[in-house]
Enzyme design. Structure first.
Site, PDB file in Angstrom:
ATOM      1  N   GLN A 177       2.480  -6.949   7.444  1.00 52.16           N
ATOM      2  CA  GLN A 177       3.305  -6.523   6.306  1.00 52.16           C
ATOM      3  C   GLN A 177       4.417  -5.588   6.756  1.00 52.16           C
ATOM      4  O   GLN A 177       4.155  -4.511   7.274  1.00 52.16           O
ATOM      5  CB  GLN A 177       2.415  -5.828   5.276  1.00 52.16           C
ATOM      6  CG  GLN A 177       3.166  -5.217   4.098  1.00 52.16           C
ATOM      7  CD  GLN A 177       2.221  -4.618   3.075  1.00 52.16           C
ATOM      8  OE1 GLN A 177       1.663  -5.331   2.252  1.00 52.16           O
ATOM      9  NE2 GLN A 177       2.025  -3.316   3.120  1.00 52.16           N
ATOM     10  N   GLY A 178       5.671  -5.991   6.556  1.00 51.18           N
ATOM     11  CA  GLY A 178       6.818  -5.177   6.944  1.00 51.18           C
ATOM     12  C   GLY A 178       7.406  -4.447   5.750  1.00 51.18           C
ATOM     13  O   GLY A 178       8.452  -4.850   5.206  1.00 51.18           O
ATOM     14  N   TYR A 179       6.749  -3.366   5.325  1.00 52.78           N
ATOM     15  CA  TYR A 179       7.212  -2.579   4.190  1.00 52.78           C
ATOM     16  C   TYR A 179       7.745  -1.213   4.641  1.00 52.78           C
ATOM     17  O   TYR A 179       8.930  -0.933   4.575  1.00 52.78           O
ATOM     18  CB  TYR A 179       6.073  -2.374   3.189  1.00 52.78           C
ATOM     19  CG  TYR A 179       5.910  -3.467   2.155  1.00 52.78           C
ATOM     20  CD1 TYR A 179       6.474  -4.730   2.323  1.00 52.78           C
ATOM     21  CD2 TYR A 179       5.165  -3.253   1.001  1.00 52.78           C
ATOM     22  CE1 TYR A 179       6.314  -5.728   1.376  1.00 52.78           C
ATOM     23  CE2 TYR A 179       4.996  -4.245   0.045  1.00 52.78           C
ATOM     24  CZ  TYR A 179       5.565  -5.479   0.241  1.00 52.78           C
ATOM     25  OH  TYR A 179       5.399  -6.456  -0.699  1.00 52.78           O
ATOM     26  N   SER A 180       6.839  -0.339   5.078  1.00 56.11           N
ATOM     27  CA  SER A 180       7.198   1.057   5.363  1.00 56.11           C
ATOM     28  C   SER A 180       8.191   1.173   6.506  1.00 56.11           C
ATOM     29  O   SER A 180       8.184   0.381   7.455  1.00 56.11           O
ATOM     30  CB  SER A 180       5.934   1.861   5.704  1.00 56.11           C
ATOM     31  OG  SER A 180       5.053   1.921   4.610  1.00 56.11           O
ATOM     32  N   GLU A 235      -3.200  -6.343  -3.679  1.00 55.07           N
ATOM     33  CA  GLU A 235      -3.833  -5.627  -2.575  1.00 55.07           C
ATOM     34  C   GLU A 235      -5.128  -4.954  -3.004  1.00 55.07           C
ATOM     35  O   GLU A 235      -6.016  -4.738  -2.196  1.00 55.07           O
ATOM     36  CB  GLU A 235      -2.863  -4.581  -2.022  1.00 55.07           C
ATOM     37  CG  GLU A 235      -3.380  -3.839  -0.808  1.00 55.07           C
ATOM     38  CD  GLU A 235      -2.349  -2.889  -0.224  1.00 55.07           C
ATOM     39  OE1 GLU A 235      -2.529  -2.469   0.923  1.00 55.07           O
ATOM     40  OE2 GLU A 235      -1.360  -2.585  -0.915  1.00 55.07           O
TER      41      GLU A 235
END
Length: 382
Positions: A115-118, A234
């Site tokens: 997951q490329g969020y933060s 999630e």
């Protein structure tokens, strides 16, 4: 709410338990284990129509599988992010072409996701994303440039779903797009492990230098809506499996308290009982949510409950052992004499529980503004 297990659920439980007992200890590595799960039909339970998943399973049977898996000797899952986060997001927002391309490999355990969020400076404040995606010449693909951080399993993943800014000059929630990016792009994607307090490296920094991406989920500019939808998934069935692990850790702390004599202290006993009672409350809250409560603040409430609970359990884990909790193993012949035991690992790792996945402050703000309708917090306030 009546949430019980029917006879067919118990039959399903018996099948799941028997299969795990026969196969879990034979797992060679986490990637091959995902393929084993997929071949046996245990990934993608309850995905419904479309033929993308494996077994058909009711909600209660999904809960049964999650609980049995958590109680077994099976290794940690590497496919959780693809199965439980990306897959339901694609079913809600993806095109038929995207579902056909990505769901079957997830169900087979063949492709792993991260997951490329933060980002640095945009962790809990996800709307501050600065990673940019610019259309290529033909307009059908993007070049992604920027940095993501705290990316779980990026060192193993085949793909990353990335929240990127596709509208130059846009701010906050506007101008964001949800992209699917292949990780096998030498020279364009670099993964650097982050060493934690525990000595392990579950998280990573990921650097994108013009990485190629051609799959957009939900349409350009709709990334915030898709990203928020994913965060709701999630905290679904997997929350109940997480609580099985919590119960196991609590049991270990109680045993340690009895062995050390700390349980004779009425204050310690009260704290142990409170941990048990709060864990039961979390379970019923999770079941209420799965039962369709419709509460828009439920994901934030769940995160606040378990993060603080787990952190307090980590503190208790070292408290009940006294001075012994501050020293390493007695066997100094070990190659790494400062390796942490389970209680020390629990204490150190749980310090991050109230930060990752959305900090406590952010969860409270979401509840206050979006659920209770309170005035928005002034930006830039001290």
């Amino acid at each position: 709410m009546d949430f019980g297990f029917a006879q067919e659920d118990e039959d399903f439980r018996a099948e799941a338990r028997a299969w795990l007992a026969a196969h879990a200890e034979d797992a060679r590595d986490r990637r091959s284990w995902e393929r084993t799960l997929g071949a046996a039909g245990w990934i993608g339970l309850g995905w419904g129509a479309g033929g993308y998943g494996n077994r058909t399973a009711t909600l209660t049977q999904q809960v049964v599988w999650a609980e049995e898996y958590a109680q077994s000797a099976a290794p940690p899952r590497s496919g959780h992010i693809g199965e439980n986060l990306l897959a339901p997001t694609l079913m809600a927002h993806g095109t038929e072409e995207q579902k056909s391309r990505f769901l079957p490999p997830i169900a087979a355990g063949e492709e792993l996701w991260c997951q490329g969020y933060s980002e640095p400076g945009a962790g809990s404040d996800l709307a501050g994303v600065r990673t940019a995606a610019v259309r290529e010449g033909d307009g059908r693909a993007y070049r992604v440039t920027g940095q993501k951080i705290w990316t779980s399993l990026a060192h193993e993943a085949d793909w990353c779903f990335v929240l990127a800014r596709t509208e130059p000059g846009s701010e906050r929630h506007r101008g964001l797009t949800f992209l699917l990016v292949p990780m096998d792009q030498p020279g364009r994607i670099e993964v650097r492990p982050i060493r934690q307090l525990t000595g392990t490296s579950d998280f990573n920094e990921v650097f994108f230098d013009g990485a190629h991406a051609q799959h957009v989920v939900g349409g350009e500019g709709n990334g915030w809506r898709v990203a928020m939808s994913l965060l709701g998934f999630e905290r679904g069935v997997s929350t109940l499996a997480q609580q099985i692990g919590f119960a196991r850790e609590l049991g270990s702390v109680v045993r340690a308290a009895v062995e050390s004599g700390a349980a004779e202290d009425p204050v310690v006993r009260e704290r142990l009982v409170r941990q048990w009672a709060e864990l039961r409350t979390m379970r019923w809250n999770a079941l209420r949510t799965l039962g369709g409560s419709g509460d828009p603040g439920a994901p934030s409430v769940a995160k606040l409950l378990w993060a603080g609970w787990h952190q307090r359990l980590g503190e208790l884990a070292v408290l009940v052992r006294g001075a012994a909790a501050s020293v390493g193993p007695a066997d100094w012949s070990l190659a790494s004499p400062y390796e942490l035991d389970a209680a020390q690992h629990l204490f150190l790792f749980s310090r991050a529980d109230t930060i990752y996945g959305g900090s406590d402050q952010i969860q409270r703000t979401i509840i206050a503004e979006r659920v209770l309708g309170l005035p928005r917090e002034p930006k830039g306030a001290a």
